[in-house]
Design an enzyme around this catalytic site. Structure first.
Site, PDB file in Angstrom:
ATOM      1  CB  SER A 134      -0.808   0.007   1.217  1.00  0.00           C
ATOM      2  OG  SER A 134      -1.794  -0.970   1.129  1.00  0.00           O
ATOM      3  CB  SER A 166       1.560  -5.167   9.775  1.00  0.00           C
ATOM      4  OG  SER A 166       0.295  -4.537   9.287  1.00  0.00           O
ATOM      5  CD  GLU A 251      -2.935  -9.240   2.600  1.00  0.00           C
ATOM      6  OE1 GLU A 251      -3.072  -8.381   3.101  1.00  0.00           O
ATOM      7  OE2 GLU A 251      -2.108  -9.139   1.520  1.00  0.00           O
TER       8      GLU A 251
END
Length: 384
Positions: A134, A166, A251
């Protein structure tokens, strides 16, 4: 309008049932003292020690070849381990992304050197990965990526920014989705993936993003003429879009898409014990039925991945429907129980509710926003 098939998942074999019992005993030994509030973090929890214990016991890299530290077990056996980990609220963050999608991508697209260097470390619980997809102003529209990698002899020079990464501040690697030719107007063309060492990449700066709960899971990664060895190219230059779509099936389809908030469900059931009013019974019945359907759909995708079928469309459905279930659960809980979410409360229910309320808004973002996923589903149905 076209139908979207979900193959029936096979029934659990004796081996799978035995594995479930064995792994539950492992989790009880490792995590017996974990509080409800800690359990409500599940895949936001990060413990190198727990991940190493998982690796030593043979619960990571389960489907991979033995030559790379794997155990050549089935996708359903791995599914059992993932499901039980989440249900128990295990702190899986130090191996989660690596075992779920980064390792399989390296196994599928990587060079022999990449496989031999990285996969055994993931299977041992020693190497943690983040997701470098992203970007600011593009989010789930991955084809709009502006991060650029320019080949300069034996290295790529990378410039750009990634967001929502993350555990980038703790992980060892990310697989970076970037543009090696053309412009964002070219969309899927000219994109590639690079393995980026987060501990040793000159020109890379990692900055924290603090979430609503005051926790530090997310990060921004800033690449300013960062130097990445050319041998770290994953797969073929220019084929990044096809590679990343393959990765997203892993995912989006797993039980984490409906078990992130499972501790709240368990706490809610405990608080409602003895309640026989229609509102409580109907709500719990509805939530349980939806959870059972989600589990079946997710297990169906696991069967497709086991059979090496394209499960991208089905995975998008699981992710979207699962996020809706998880995000509405706190609302149902607050309708049934007169208790305010309070992270400082001595009540296990109020503490868990607070944690889920704070984190739930992000669950329709991670793995692809609802709008992007529903566009994918609409195309699959033939309505767009």
């Amino acid at each position: 309008m076209s139908a979207i098939p979900f193959p029936a998942p096979p029934a659990d074999s004796e081996e799978v049932l035995a594995l479930r019992a064995e792994f539950r005993a492992f989790l009880h030994k490792q995590l017996g003292g974990r509080s409800p509030r800690q359990r409500s973090d599940n895949w936001y929890g990060f413990s190198r020690d727990f991940s190493r214990a998982m690796g030593q016991a043979g619960y990571l890299g389960m489907t991979w070849p033995k030559q790379y530290g794997g155990h050549e077990r089935s996708a359903f056996e791995r599914y059992v381990v993932v499901e039980e980990s989440l249900a128990a609220g295990a702190p899986v963050g130090a191996h989660w992304i690596a075992d779920r999608q980064s390792g399989p991508s390296i196994l599928k697209f990587g060079t022999d050197e990449q496989k031999e260097t990285i996969l055994p470390g993931i299977a041992a619980g020693e190497l943690a990965f983040g997701i470098g997809m992203s970007e600011p102003d593009s989010g789930s529209d991955l084809a709009a990526t502006r991060t650029k990698a320019v080949r300069d002899g034996d290295v790529y020079r990378v410039t750009g920014t990634k967001v929502w990464t993350s555990f980038a501040h703790k992980a060892d690697y990310v697989i970076l989705f970037c543009r090696t030719s053309g412009t964002p107007a070219d969309r899927h063309q000219g994109t590639s993936q690079l393995l980026v060492n987060l501990k040793a990449t000159p020109g890379l700066t990692i900055k924290p993003i603090i979430d609503l709960a005051g926790q530090h899971h997310f990060n921004e990664m800033h690449f300013e003429d960062a130097v990445v060895p050319a041998r770290n190219l994953l797969g073929q230059e220019g084929d990044g879009w096809n590679q990343v779509m393959s990765e997203l099936a892993f995912e989006r389809s797993g039980p984490e898409r409906f078990l992130s908030s499972i501790e709240l469900m368990l706490q809610l059931l405990d608080v409602l014990k003895g309640r026989t009013d229609d509102a409580a019974l109907a709500t719990i019945g509805r939530l349980t039925a939806q959870l059972a359907v989600l589990r079946r759909l997710s297990r169906s995708v696991a069967a497709m991945l086991q059979n090496k079928q394209d499960a991208g469309l089905q995975a998008a459905i699981v992710k979207d429907v699962g996020a809706v279930w998880e995000q509405t659960l706190p609302d149902f809980a607050r309708q049934l129980v007169d208790a305010e979410p309070d992270p400082r409360s001595a009540s296990a229910y109020a503490g868990v509710l607070a944690n889920i309320v704070h984190n739930a808004p992000s669950w329709s973002l991670r793995g692809g926003t609802r709008e992007i996923l529903r566009g994918i589903i609409a195309r699959g149905l033939g309505t767009r």
